[in-house]
Design a protein around this motif. Structure first.
Motif, PDB file in Angstrom:
ATOM      1  N   LEU A   1      33.369  48.341  34.393  1.00  0.00           N
ATOM      2  CA  LEU A   1      33.995  49.029  35.499  1.00  0.00           C
ATOM      3  C   LEU A   1      35.313  48.219  35.837  1.00  0.00           C
ATOM      4  O   LEU A   1      36.414  48.787  36.032  1.00  0.00           O
ATOM      5  N   LEU A   2      35.304  47.111  35.670  1.00  0.00           N
ATOM      6  CA  LEU A   2      36.517  46.101  36.066  1.00  0.00           C
ATOM      7  C   LEU A   2      37.670  46.514  35.016  1.00  0.00           C
ATOM      8  O   LEU A   2      38.763  46.484  35.372  1.00  0.00           O
ATOM      9  N   ILE A   3      37.225  46.652  33.655  1.00  0.00           N
ATOM     10  CA  ILE A   3      38.124  46.913  32.584  1.00  0.00           C
ATOM     11  C   ILE A   3      38.885  48.360  32.931  1.00  0.00           C
ATOM     12  O   ILE A   3      40.052  48.547  32.608  1.00  0.00           O
ATOM     13  N   TRP A   4      38.218  49.429  33.286  1.00  0.00           N
ATOM     14  CA  TRP A   4      38.563  50.759  33.911  1.00  0.00           C
ATOM     15  C   TRP A   4      39.391  50.534  35.127  1.00  0.00           C
ATOM     16  O   TRP A   4      40.478  51.285  35.161  1.00  0.00           O
ATOM     17  N   ARG A   5      38.964  49.701  36.102  1.00  0.00           N
ATOM     18  CA  ARG A   5      39.731  50.015  37.480  1.00  0.00           C
ATOM     19  C   ARG A   5      40.411  48.832  37.743  1.00  0.00           C
ATOM     20  O   ARG A   5      41.220  48.818  38.914  1.00  0.00           O
ATOM     21  N   ALA A   6      40.323  47.345  37.265  1.00  0.00           N
ATOM     22  CA  ALA A   6      41.335  46.421  37.815  1.00  0.00           C
ATOM     23  C   ALA A   6      42.797  46.539  37.549  1.00  0.00           C
ATOM     24  O   ALA A   6      43.541  45.803  38.089  1.00  0.00           O
ATOM     25  N   LYS A   7      42.985  47.082  36.574  1.00  0.00           N
ATOM     26  CA  LYS A   7      44.460  47.481  36.129  1.00  0.00           C
ATOM     27  C   LYS A   7      45.175  46.110  35.804  1.00  0.00           C
ATOM     28  O   LYS A   7      45.085  45.442  35.124  1.00  0.00           O
ATOM     29  N   SER A   8      46.235  45.846  36.893  1.00  0.00           N
ATOM     30  CA  SER A   8      46.856  44.613  36.463  1.00  0.00           C
ATOM     31  C   SER A   8      46.154  43.227  36.710  1.00  0.00           C
ATOM     32  O   SER A   8      46.563  42.107  36.200  1.00  0.00           O
ATOM     33  N   TRP A   9      45.024  43.493  37.065  1.00  0.00           N
ATOM     34  CA  TRP A   9      44.264  42.305  37.405  1.00  0.00           C
ATOM     35  C   TRP A   9      43.263  42.018  36.245  1.00  0.00           C
ATOM     36  O   TRP A   9      42.631  41.135  36.090  1.00  0.00           O
ATOM     37  N   GLU A  10      43.173  43.045  35.251  1.00  0.00           N
ATOM     38  CA  GLU A  10      42.162  42.986  34.274  1.00  0.00           C
ATOM     39  C   GLU A  10      42.082  41.714  33.412  1.00  0.00           C
ATOM     40  O   GLU A  10      41.143  41.073  33.173  1.00  0.00           O
ATOM     41  N   LYS A  11      43.464  41.217  32.821  1.00  0.00           N
ATOM     42  CA  LYS A  11      43.374  39.964  32.032  1.00  0.00           C
ATOM     43  C   LYS A  11      42.715  38.729  32.814  1.00  0.00           C
ATOM     44  O   LYS A  11      42.003  38.435  32.193  1.00  0.00           O
ATOM     45  N   PRO A  12      43.314  38.329  33.863  1.00  0.00           N
ATOM     46  CA  PRO A  12      42.600  37.090  34.501  1.00  0.00           C
ATOM     47  C   PRO A  12      41.367  37.222  34.877  1.00  0.00           C
ATOM     48  O   PRO A  12      40.493  36.343  34.980  1.00  0.00           O
ATOM     49  N   VAL A  13      40.934  38.293  35.663  1.00  0.00           N
ATOM     50  CA  VAL A  13      39.700  38.637  36.267  1.00  0.00           C
ATOM     51  C   VAL A  13      38.674  38.895  35.179  1.00  0.00           C
ATOM     52  O   VAL A  13      37.568  37.992  35.169  1.00  0.00           O
ATOM     53  N   MET A  14      38.909  39.427  34.002  1.00  0.00           N
ATOM     54  CA  MET A  14      37.945  39.658  32.705  1.00  0.00           C
ATOM     55  C   MET A  14      37.940  38.254  32.082  1.00  0.00           C
ATOM     56  O   MET A  14      36.721  38.077  31.309  1.00  0.00           O
TER      57      MET A  14
END
Length: 832
Positions: free
Chosen positions: A122-135
């Motif tokens: 879900l985060l890969i789909w929705r996190a946008k600019s946050w995807e890299k550090p969050v994931m």
């Protein structure tokens, strides 16, 4: 030379173990790739990002593969695998097979991995600019969870516990030296009887979704510090924090439903260390949500908000350590046993604690700091105070629940409270007084600054009426007799209900954005009202004044004065009811006892009647394990629980069918023969019977009759304890030999035989066997009245609705600001 074992199905386990290794490797690859995607600014082709996504997708598929293989093993009863043998059996229906799936540590770790895998996608789909550090953080957490399932030893240290280990590898024994050992493994160990409840089908998945979702706000907070985007992470973190609080809170309440319907302590919360462990991170994240909202609206308390978000996930991992390391084995009734993973769990906690502390220290000078103090009459000040009290409540739970940990670390011998329920009730109620008052009067405050005169008038009026209503409730229910602090909590809960009801009414007038918090606080207030009255003023209905004590062993676990003995079909007065044990039914492995309740008015008219069916299992390892049945009313519940019953386990009863008629006769008093004619009455100790007639040409199964053979049945109508039964014992002459076939009337404690025909007198001999009082079926039961418990359950539903409304509101705000853009903040620096 290796032994070839017959009957083993090795492919599902080998495939499952392959998926475990793949899940760990792919999660680790994803975490490393996302890390370099975040830190390496020289690459423009996003190759690290693509590799991170591929790794996480592979991890998700491999986790699903693990689940499919494990379910295949359990569903098909492949007891050569230790997990299937230890947690399931052939007699379990499908829905309890699902429960057995996560009864063990390995299955529950898989469940956690599964939910976290879905949230990551879900985060890969929705996190946008946050995807890299969050994931990066989510994938790291996924790798560490996957390592819990590997099940190998490295340099003498156990790394994880695999659900695919074979029975012969897990349990030593000479039987496993035989190539045909599987021919001796007829069935599994079975599911713990206490877990054979429909709530256990849905409670663990909900609880572990709550645990898994806690990583998301943690990942956003770490990403914000890491990327020095101190303000942008707040908005998405609020939404995901609300979701985590809602789901974890729902899971906790589901656990109380399960306890209420399955366990035998007579209630819905016992402050068990495992219960406490699940509540600890929930409390801190609730505090975090409120302080995040404070910071979003005013710029105050950034460090506190960040710290509470971060520590909440660390406490989830600490709670996992408490429940899975075996350290609570002597203080909790449902902690997992130690699988040799204690240090593995410790390392998991320390890794994320180190990340938290390291980043907070590294960014301590850069984090937003408010130089201007909050106004005392502002909402943000009191929301902050409320979060502090939630933190103190949590600290108390950690301190006492962790006593076994302190003893383990420091070699001490500290003892937990001798009366834990009383200890927790009083101290946690003290915190609840403050929290309920704050959830009330903070609603009259505005952000920044409030008109003090208007505030005092409004809150004073509501507080006066709340004190009046709360005290009247405490007095009417008898709550005031227990401890003064419970009366204060009741006043606070009523105050919270009234003030938030006022806010909700304003929301219907156009201030809809206020609805979510008001509804959630109303639900919380109802939960407290219901819990206070139901737990504090519950009354044992089954008062035993007979002097019967049921033995010393019974007294070790139950209070004889709160339990009554019921012999079958003998009514007993119990409170407002006449109760009668009227019969049994069996749906293996459960034995159901039918208890008839009647209310009779002064004229002898039955005004109410119902039957409850509490059940028990005679478990070979745990003894008698019982689950209650409950009559639900609008304003109270009547709860019935079996504490003693003469039933046997399946193993003990296996040879019952081998008993002869002669053996069976030993269960009855000496027989009495009665010579009667049609229409005569035969009296016995607990009633009478009438010979209504004879039926010629009676049939006995599998015995064909010839022309000169005779088979006659006596048509008997039995009256006992107001009930009517029928029986037809048979008299037979076959091939010149006389036989008779008895019939039992278990409800009346009778066995009847048609033993002689006297044709010249037209009379017949009926022989009556009666069970003695000492062998008559009986149960010992406990009945409790829980007043107003529906406030507790309805409050839960209302609180969840409030969280949902808040999530929708915050999600709309997030959509309006734009996920990929920096959120404009009120002021970059707040001047003194």
């Amino acid at each position: 030379m290796s032994t070839a074992f017959q009957g083993e199905h090795l492919l599902p386990g080998q495939l499952g173990q392959f998926f475990i290794i793949l899940s760990f490797g792919s999660a680790l690859l994803s975490a490393i790739s996302y890390y370099f995607a975040t830190t390496d600014k020289t690459l423009q082709d996003n190759s690290w990002l693509k590799l991170g996504r591929i790794g996480y997708f592979v991890n998700t598929l491999s986790v699903i593969g693990i689940g499919v293989c494990l379910f295949y093993i359990i569903y098909n009863h492949l007891f050569e695998y230790h997990y299937a043998w230890a947690h399931s059996s052939r007699t379990l229906p499908v829905y309890y097979i699902i429960s057995s799936y996560w009864e063990g540590q390995e299955g529950s770790f898989w469940l956690w991995c599964f939910w976290q895998g879905l949230l990551g996608n879900l985060l890969i789909w929705r996190a946008k600019s946050w995807e890299k550090p969050v994931m990066t953080i989510v994938a790291l957490s996924q790798a560490l969870l996957a390592s819990m399932l590997i099940g190998v030893e490295i340099f003498g240290t156990r790394v994880g516990s695999s659900p695919f280990i074979l029975l012969r590898e897990a349990i030593p024994g000479p039987i496993f030296s035989r190539s045909d050992y599987m021919s001796f493994i007829k069935d599994g160990n079975g599911l713990n009887p206490l877990l054979q409840n429909y709530w256990m089908v849905i409670h663990p998945p909900t609880l572990f979704l709550g645990f898994a979702s806690m990583v998301v706000p943690f990942a956003y907070a770490i990403a914000g510090l890491w990327q020095k985007r101190y303000q942008e992470w707040i908005q998405p973190a609020i939404t995901y924090s609300l979701f985590a609080v809602m789901i974890l809170g729902t899971g906790i309440i589901m656990g109380s439903f399960w306890a209420y319907e399955s366990l035998n302590f007579g209630g819905f919360w016992a402050w068990d260390p495992v219960e406490n462990a699940s509540m600890i991170p929930w409390l801190t994240l609730i505090g975090a949500v409120h302080v995040l909202i404070v910071y979003k609206n005013t710029g105050h308390s950034y460090f506190t908000a960040t710290f509470l978000v971060l520590i909440s996930f660390v406490l989830v991992l600490y709670a996992s350590f408490l429940t899975r390391s075996g350290i609570l084995g002597e203080t909790s009734v449902h902690a997992f046993t130690d699988l040799g993973m204690k240090w593995h769990l410790v390392i998991d906690v320390l890794i994320f604690l180190a990340i938290t502390v390291g980043l907070l220290i590294a960014r301590r000078k850069d984090m937003p700091i408010t130089k201007k103090d909050e106004e005392t009459y502002s909402r943000e000040f009191w929301l902050f105070v409320g979060a502090i009290f939630l933190g103190l409540s949590c600290f108390h739970l950690i301190l006492v629940t962790s006593i076994p940990v302190w003893n383990w670390i420091f070699g001490t011998k500290l003892a937990p409270p001798t009366e834990p329920v009383k200890h927790y009730n009083v101290i946690q109620a003290s915190f609840a007084v403050v929290v309920t008052i704050l959830t009330g009067f903070s609603q009259f405050l505005k952000y920044k600054k409030t008109d003090t005169a208007k505030f005092f008038i409004s809150t004073g009026i509501y507080l006066f009426f709340s004190a009046l209503i709360g005290f009247l409730i405490a007095y009417a229910t008898g709550l005031y007799k227990l401890h003064f602090v419970f009366t204060l909590v009741m006043i606070g809960a009523v105050y919270s209900l009234l003030t938030n009801a006022k806010i909700l009414s304003d929301a219907f007038k156009g201030k809809l954005k206020l609805a979510g918090s008001a509804v959630a606080h109303i639900g919380f207030g109802l939960i407290l009202v219901g819990a206070l009255i139901a737990a504090g003023t519950s009354k044992v209905v089954s008062e035993n004044n007979s002097g019967i004590g049921f033995g010393d062993e019974f007294a070790k676990t139950s209070n004889p004065k709160e339990n009554i003995m019921l012999y079958k079909n003998q009514p007993i007065k119990m409170g407002d009811y006449m109760v009668t044990y009227i019969g049994d039914s069996i749906a293996k492995p459960n034995h159901y006892f039918k208890v008839d309740y009647k209310k009779v008015d002064a004229n002898g008219k039955v005004t109410e009647e119902f039957v409850l069916k509490p059940n028990s299992q005679a478990n070979r390892k745990m003894g008698l394990v019982s689950s209650p049945d409950t009559k639900h009313y609008l304003f109270h519940d009547l709860y019935t629980h079996i504490t003693m019953a003469p039933i046997k386990s399946d193993l003990d009863a296996a040879g019952d069918d081998e008993h002869t008629e002669e053996d069976d006769n030993k269960n009855y008093d000496a027989p009495v023969a009665h010579t009667v004619t049609v229409g005569d009455t035969i009296r016995f100790r607990e009633g009478f019977m009438i010979l209504k007639g004879l039926q010629k040409e009676a049939h006995v199964q599998n015995i064909p009759l010839k022309d000169k053979d005779v088979a006659v049945s006596a048509m008997l109508e039995i009256q006992s304890h107001g009930q009517t039964y029928k029986a037809q014992p048979i008299y037979m002459i076959k091939d010149g030999n006389v036989f008779d076939f008895s019939r039992k009337v278990d409800e009346a404690g009778l066995k009847l035989r048609f033993t002689k025909i006297v044709p010249e007198q037209n009379k017949f001999e009926i022989t009556v066997y009666q069970q003695p009082e000492s062998k008559k079926p009986y149960i010992v039961m406990r009945a409790i009245n829980f007043p107003y418990i529906n406030f507790f359950w309805s409050g839960t539903i209302i609180m969840v609705i409030g969280f949902l409304l808040s999530i929708f509101r915050r999600n709309q705000e997030l959509s309006r600001t734009g996920s990929g853009k920096k959120v404009a903040y009120q002021k970059q620096h707040v001047e003194a």
